[in-house]
Design an enzyme around this catalytic site. Sequence first.
Site, PDB file in Angstrom:
ATOM      1  N   TYR A   1       0.834  -1.211   0.000  1.00  0.00           N
ATOM      2  CA  TYR A   1       0.000   0.000   0.000  1.00  0.00           C
ATOM      3  C   TYR A   1       0.865   1.255   0.000  1.00  0.00           C
ATOM      4  O   TYR A   1       0.694   2.138  -0.843  1.00  0.00           O
ATOM      5  CB  TYR A   1      -0.906  -0.019   1.227  1.00  0.00           C
ATOM      6  CG  TYR A   1      -1.896   1.109   1.297  1.00  0.00           C
ATOM      7  CD1 TYR A   1      -2.984   1.165   0.431  1.00  0.00           C
ATOM      8  CD2 TYR A   1      -1.768   2.121   2.249  1.00  0.00           C
ATOM      9  CE1 TYR A   1      -3.910   2.196   0.502  1.00  0.00           C
ATOM     10  CE2 TYR A   1      -2.691   3.149   2.333  1.00  0.00           C
ATOM     11  CZ  TYR A   1      -3.755   3.189   1.463  1.00  0.00           C
ATOM     12  OH  TYR A   1      -4.672   4.213   1.543  1.00  0.00           O
TER      13      TYR A   1
ATOM     14  N   GLU B   1       4.130   1.823  -0.733  1.00  0.00           N
ATOM     15  CA  GLU B   1       4.914   2.043  -1.937  1.00  0.00           C
ATOM     16  C   GLU B   1       4.038   2.094  -3.182  1.00  0.00           C
ATOM     17  O   GLU B   1       4.377   2.776  -4.162  1.00  0.00           O
ATOM     18  CB  GLU B   1       5.988   0.956  -2.088  1.00  0.00           C
ATOM     19  CG  GLU B   1       7.052   0.986  -0.991  1.00  0.00           C
ATOM     20  CD  GLU B   1       8.026   2.150  -1.114  1.00  0.00           C
ATOM     21  OE1 GLU B   1       7.619   3.250  -1.551  1.00  0.00           O
ATOM     22  OE2 GLU B   1       9.199   1.960  -0.782  1.00  0.00           O
ATOM     23  N   GLY B   2       2.914   1.384  -3.164  1.00  0.00           N
ATOM     24  CA  GLY B   2       1.971   1.484  -4.275  1.00  0.00           C
ATOM     25  C   GLY B   2       1.471   2.905  -4.444  1.00  0.00           C
ATOM     26  O   GLY B   2       1.401   3.440  -5.561  1.00  0.00           O
ATOM     27  N   LYS B   3       1.128   3.551  -3.321  1.00  0.00           N
ATOM     28  CA  LYS B   3       0.648   4.931  -3.373  1.00  0.00           C
ATOM     29  C   LYS B   3       1.770   5.900  -3.735  1.00  0.00           C
ATOM     30  O   LYS B   3       1.536   6.902  -4.426  1.00  0.00           O
ATOM     31  CB  LYS B   3       0.035   5.310  -2.018  1.00  0.00           C
ATOM     32  CG  LYS B   3      -1.299   4.633  -1.724  1.00  0.00           C
ATOM     33  CD  LYS B   3      -2.409   5.155  -2.611  1.00  0.00           C
ATOM     34  CE  LYS B   3      -3.779   4.675  -2.148  1.00  0.00           C
ATOM     35  NZ  LYS B   3      -4.877   5.224  -2.974  1.00  0.00           N
TER      36      LYS B   3
ATOM     37  N   VAL C   1     -10.873   3.268  14.596  1.00  0.00           N
ATOM     38  CA  VAL C   1     -12.153   3.857  15.016  1.00  0.00           C
ATOM     39  C   VAL C   1     -13.269   2.822  14.944  1.00  0.00           C
ATOM     40  O   VAL C   1     -14.018   2.634  15.909  1.00  0.00           O
ATOM     41  CB  VAL C   1     -12.508   5.100  14.167  1.00  0.00           C
ATOM     42  CG1 VAL C   1     -13.923   5.579  14.485  1.00  0.00           C
ATOM     43  CG2 VAL C   1     -11.503   6.220  14.424  1.00  0.00           C
TER      44      VAL C   1
ATOM     45  N   GLY D   1      -0.481   2.065  23.494  1.00  0.00           N
ATOM     46  CA  GLY D   1      -1.535   3.076  23.363  1.00  0.00           C
ATOM     47  C   GLY D   1      -1.033   4.498  23.330  1.00  0.00           C
ATOM     48  O   GLY D   1      -1.819   5.439  23.232  1.00  0.00           O
TER      49      GLY D   1
ATOM     50  N   GLN E   1       0.973   5.695  20.953  1.00  0.00           N
ATOM     51  CA  GLN E   1       1.131   6.171  19.580  1.00  0.00           C
ATOM     52  C   GLN E   1      -0.034   7.093  19.234  1.00  0.00           C
ATOM     53  O   GLN E   1      -1.134   6.944  19.753  1.00  0.00           O
ATOM     54  CB  GLN E   1       1.224   5.004  18.592  1.00  0.00           C
ATOM     55  CG  GLN E   1      -0.029   4.162  18.434  1.00  0.00           C
ATOM     56  CD  GLN E   1      -0.087   2.987  19.395  1.00  0.00           C
ATOM     57  OE1 GLN E   1       0.326   3.091  20.541  1.00  0.00           O
ATOM     58  NE2 GLN E   1      -0.625   1.869  18.927  1.00  0.00           N
TER      59      GLN E   1
ATOM     60  N   PRO F   1       3.136   3.133  12.259  1.00  0.00           N
ATOM     61  CA  PRO F   1       3.683   4.454  12.603  1.00  0.00           C
ATOM     62  C   PRO F   1       3.414   4.817  14.065  1.00  0.00           C
ATOM     63  O   PRO F   1       2.340   4.543  14.604  1.00  0.00           O
ATOM     64  CB  PRO F   1       2.931   5.406  11.666  1.00  0.00           C
ATOM     65  CG  PRO F   1       2.383   4.547  10.588  1.00  0.00           C
ATOM     66  CD  PRO F   1       2.116   3.217  11.205  1.00  0.00           C
TER      67      PRO F   1
ATOM     68  N   ARG G   1       1.351  10.397  13.878  1.00  0.00           N
ATOM     69  CA  ARG G   1       0.724  10.783  12.621  1.00  0.00           C
ATOM     70  C   ARG G   1      -0.069  12.068  12.856  1.00  0.00           C
ATOM     71  O   ARG G   1      -1.018  12.091  13.640  1.00  0.00           O
ATOM     72  CB  ARG G   1      -0.193   9.681  12.106  1.00  0.00           C
ATOM     73  CG  ARG G   1      -0.802   9.953  10.774  1.00  0.00           C
ATOM     74  CD  ARG G   1       0.206   9.859   9.624  1.00  0.00           C
ATOM     75  NE  ARG G   1       0.302   8.515   9.080  1.00  0.00           N
ATOM     76  CZ  ARG G   1       1.446   7.909   8.847  1.00  0.00           C
ATOM     77  NH1 ARG G   1       2.571   8.503   9.152  1.00  0.00           N
ATOM     78  NH2 ARG G   1       1.463   6.710   8.318  1.00  0.00           N
TER      79      ARG G   1
END
Length: 316
Positions: free
Chosen positions: A147, A149-151, A190, A209, A211, A276, A279
């Site tokens: 995902y 690297e595809g993006k 979510v 928790g 992050q 990550p 963010r």
Amino acid sequence: MSRMKRILVTGGSGFLGSHLCARLLDRGHEVLCVDNFFSSSRDNVEDLRGNRRFELMRHDVTFPLYVEVDAIYNLACPASPIHYQHDSVQTIKTCVHGAINMLGLAKRLGVPIFQASTSEVYGDPEVHPQKESYWGHVNPIGVRSCYDEGKRCAEALFFAYHRQSQLPIKVGRIFNTYGPKMHPNDGRVVSNFIIQALRGEPITIYGDGSQTRSFCYVDDLIECMIRFMETPPDFTGPMNMGNPGEFTIRELAEKVIAFTGSRSPLIYQPLPADDPKQRRPDITLAKEKLCWEPKTSLDEGLKKTIVWFENILRQA
């Protein structure tokens, strides 16, 4: 887009796509919704199918598409880790072949095209908050690379077409977005937390928790998309699209528990590979170019989303 246009939305029956289709119809446009229904549902656009300006087509964007339209929003791609890791090869094909096919269509027609890129192009960032000038910190061979690297490749393709063929492009880097019509089992934080809380199940937190994530309500994100497409051709992006409010995952879990009245306990599991730690978008560019910033607070958006999931569970 003041006059009525025929607009193609790939991935149009997905979470974001279905909201975009509805907003474009509200603005008086014709909408061609294209989807292969891999990670989406016809139910998301069922309420639109009675509109004579709405057309639904089953098609996989990894194959060429020959239609006549005035603008293209390319949203086709599974966006949750569960879905995009299920068939990582197909995810890469959707990102890359899909971009090539939609860019080819836009070039043939001479129409503007929007690419739904992602904050995942920044990987596990070493710069915080993330500005568009940051090149990212991505594992090119990790489990999320199909995902991420595809993006990143799709962005490269968009700018190559823009430089080589003067194609009018818009590249938006979308940060965590939530709201009604999210897939109940997409594995995103979510939807996971809300479903677990409403069922009285333990809420699963990966890592400790601490992050952080930034959560943008879907209505705000769609408004940003449309304003972006209305900007002059010389503004291409990439542009961050998201809410700069930053919350820890534990804070999110506590809010969901409070708003649902749940007694779900918190349980902790190991952090997934390449997840990550921080963010948060820097949205200075969106503020300057679009006069846009999110209006919906996390508390307000969560309450609306919880009501939607309550209805879904009642119907199940």
